[in-house]
Design an enzyme around this catalytic site. Structure first.
Site, PDB file in Angstrom:
ATOM      1  CB  VAL A 199      -1.366   1.615  -4.952  1.00  0.00           C
ATOM      2  CG1 VAL A 199      -1.172   0.490  -5.962  1.00  0.00           C
ATOM      3  CG2 VAL A 199      -0.106   1.820  -4.110  1.00  0.00           C
ATOM      4  CG  HIS A 200      -3.228   7.856  -4.656  1.00  0.00           C
ATOM      5  ND1 HIS A 200      -4.458   8.406  -4.973  1.00  0.00           N
ATOM      6  CD2 HIS A 200      -2.326   8.481  -5.456  1.00  0.00           C
ATOM      7  CE1 HIS A 200      -4.302   9.314  -5.917  1.00  0.00           C
ATOM      8  NE2 HIS A 200      -3.018   9.377  -6.229  1.00  0.00           N
ATOM      9  CB  ALA A 216      -9.128   3.499  -1.017  1.00  0.00           C
ATOM     10  CG  HIS A 217      -7.570   6.519  -4.322  1.00  0.00           C
ATOM     11  ND1 HIS A 217      -7.061   7.629  -3.675  1.00  0.00           N
ATOM     12  CD2 HIS A 217      -8.855   6.406  -3.913  1.00  0.00           C
ATOM     13  CE1 HIS A 217      -7.992   8.158  -2.920  1.00  0.00           C
ATOM     14  NE2 HIS A 217      -9.094   7.436  -3.034  1.00  0.00           N
ATOM     15  CD  GLN A 218      -6.951  -0.010  -6.011  1.00  0.00           C
ATOM     16  OE1 GLN A 218      -8.011  -0.208  -6.596  1.00  0.00           O
ATOM     17  NE2 GLN A 218      -6.912   0.224  -4.705  1.00  0.00           N
TER      18      GLN A 218
END
Length: 588
Positions: free
Chosen positions: A354-355, A519-521
């Protein structure tokens, strides 16, 4: 995040917090006539929605060259589904974002009949309000209110035509060389160090007009750059898929002038202009249809079952029959779709990265600029340039709703004080390339537990963030920890400053002390060289079902470490070549 406005679409509190509301550069001029494209964007002629009128939608499909039927064949399978409409095409793509958009554009330009199935809506340029509440409702997955089961991670993902590329921050970073090497050598995926992948990166960056130039930097990025320079920390300019003079801080709410070149302004335009494709909006894919014929070792995909609402509000079932099916719903939505379709590979839904992000803030009362204006992300700093898993420091987009949601609460008076400082408060965040991973059980059940390595990376990142803010000249600094502590930098002794930085950066990431955001998955249907290593193979085709491909961030073998749009598109571009080959073979 809903903000009440008056008839003039204004809120009296905006003046108090120094917020101008929706980008004033795009207030409509009633005297100026607008072209069709200016009013509706370049896709409107190929956007089809059953929610307006089912019969009109069917007519649009027929004149676009897609055979349709409202009297499905009376086979056992169709009797069980009881669809009210059947549509036929060469390829159906579930999802219109960075991955699905690329595949759709490539296939349509090659002359294949392509249908894109999009759960979200199409918001024409002229209908974008650039208001947080409206954008969250219409353009984000689950209206932007999505979190891991334990609430440790707040998750943002796009759900609209163009997907995340429609509401992201324009960062267009190529797959880092060390990641390509790791995926090629450690995961035995030679594609990533091949000339084919080089050409894919070049192709997607060229199509989006990715470039490095900026005419003017926004306040937050100026703060990050200045603080790093003053402390001797390295910085890197971030390429963007927007023009050098695109000084817009509202791109997380949609792009009113279309100058951010996301999927809806590039690859989906290729589909629209080819006249071989169409985009069905407000349609949710329920499952991929698979059949197993005698003599075939594995099942084959033959299309998709989807749900839609008619103009009178009734829910109906439709079927798209296709020679090839592509799942491109994103790392949160693709695993549930594959599971509902009967796929059993153990990698489906697992290995979710997930960052994780944690933020710090600094108040700059003398800044001539506002925190929310300008290019959202134009510079970054790597914590350790020699580590493949180092955190990076970047800047976020925070308008008043999100700002207030993240700020800690101690009292009404304290919150009002923070909001009054909103427009002069810069945020920086530390983003970890996580080794930790979670699982997507369903779109609303996501587990994720951060490990010690990533915790330490985020702590080091937060320490760096606070030091950068202070070195850039912040009058006050703080974090989003629930205690809401604030340090007046210019009044603090060196000892007080060091103690504050160590204590605030030393807190455990997560809901108990400070929320993490994502915001990144990625990685939840990872690519692998064999079925035990991944849900899909090197071509993007699933190991279990022939003719079923995956083209989104879920195929990443590991976390990427930087903004993923270009990597998603480059992998999808390669996958599109495999889909073209499959379609050509199916025609023989």
């Amino acid at each position: 995040m809903h903000v009440k406005v008056n008839e003039a679409k204004e809120n009296p509190s905006w003046k108090a917090i120094g917020y101008c509301g929706p980008d004033p550069a795009f207030k409509p001029d009633p005297e100026k006539p607008k072209s069709e494209e200016e009013r509706f964007g370049p896709l409107h002629k190929r956007i089809i929605s059953f929610s307006q009128s089912k019969q009109t939608a069917l007519h649009q499909l027929q004149i676009s060259g897609f055979p349709t039927s409202q009297s499905p064949p009376q086979t056992a399978a169709f009797k069980q589904l009881n669809p009210s409409v059947v549509i036929r095409c060469d390829a159906v793509i579930v999802g219109s974002g960075s991955g699905g958009g690329v595949v759709a554009g490539v296939l349509a330009k090659a002359g294949y009949k392509v249908l894109v199935l999009e759960k979200g809506s199409y918001i024409a340029r002229s209908n974008l309000t650039l208001m947080e509440g409206d954008a969250m409702d219409k353009m984000y997955l689950q209206q932007g209110i999505l979190a891991s089961e334990d609430m440790d991670v707040l998750i943002l993902a796009g759900s609209t035509v163009g997907g995340g590329s429609t509401i992201n921050w324009s960062a267009s970073i190529r797959t880092p060389p060390h990641v390509r090497k790791e995926w090629s050598e450690n995961h035995k995926l030679g594609l990533f160090e091949s000339k084919i992948y080089d050409r894919a990166l070049d192709a997607v960056c060229e199509r989006m007009n990715v470039q490095l130039e900026i005419e003017e930097e926004g306040m937050q990025n100026e703060v990050l750059r200045r603080g790093c320079v003053n402390l001797g920390f390295p910085t890197e300019d971030i390429p963007r898929n927007a023009a050098a003079d695109h000084y817009c801080g509202w791109c997380c709410l949609g792009c009113r002038d279309g100058r951010k070149q996301g999927a809806a302004e590039t690859w989906l335009v290729d589909l629209a202009e080819s006249k071989y494709g169409a985009i069905l909006t407000d349609c949710e894919a329920l499952k991929v249809i698979t059949v197993k014929k005698g003599g075939i070792k594995r099942a084959a995909a033959t299309g998709v079952v989807f749900r839609f609402k008619t103009g009178d509000g009734r829910e109906e079932i439709g079927v798209i029959e296709a020679r090839v099916t592509v799942a491109a719903c994103g790392a949160i939505s693709t695993p549930p779709l594959l599971r509902r379709s009967g796929l059993k590979n153990p990698n489906i839904g697992r290995n979710l990265h997930v960052h994780p992000v944690m933020m710090g803030w600094g108040h700059f009362p003398d800044s001539e600029k506002q925190s929310y204006e300008g290019g959202i992300i134009t510079v970054m700093s790597k914590l350790d340039e020699y580590s493949d898993y180092s955190a990076v420091i970047q800047t976020p987009a925070l308008h008043p709703g999100m700002f207030s949601a993240l700020m800690p609460w101690s009292s009404g008076a304290d919150m009002k004080g923070r909001m009054v400082k909103f427009s002069k408060t810069a945020h920086l965040f530390a983003l970890a390339r996580d080794k930790s991973c979670g699982e997507v059980k369903s779109e609303s059940e996501i587990s994720y537990m951060i490990g010690k390595f990533d915790e330490e990376n985020l702590r080091k990142g937060m320490e760096r963030v606070l030091r950068i803010l202070a070195a850039a000249g912040a009058e006050e600094i703080g974090t989003h920890s629930r205690w809401g502590r604030v340090l007046k930098v210019k009044e603090a002794s060196e000892e007080e400053f060091e103690r504050f930085v160590k204590e605030e950066s030393g807190r455990r990431p997560g809901n108990e002390s400070a929320p993490m955001c994502s915001a990144h998955q990625m990685g939840s249907c990872r690519m692998g060289a064999e079925p035990g290593a991944g849900a899909v193979g090197p071509t993007g085709e699933t190991w279990e079902v022939e003719g079923l491909f995956v083209a989104d961030s879920s195929v990443f073998p590991t976390a990427l470490g930087v903004n993923p749009m270009v990597t998603v598109m480059a992998i999808a571009y390669c996958t599109a070549q495999s889909v073209l080959e499959a379609l050509a073979n199916a025609s023989k």
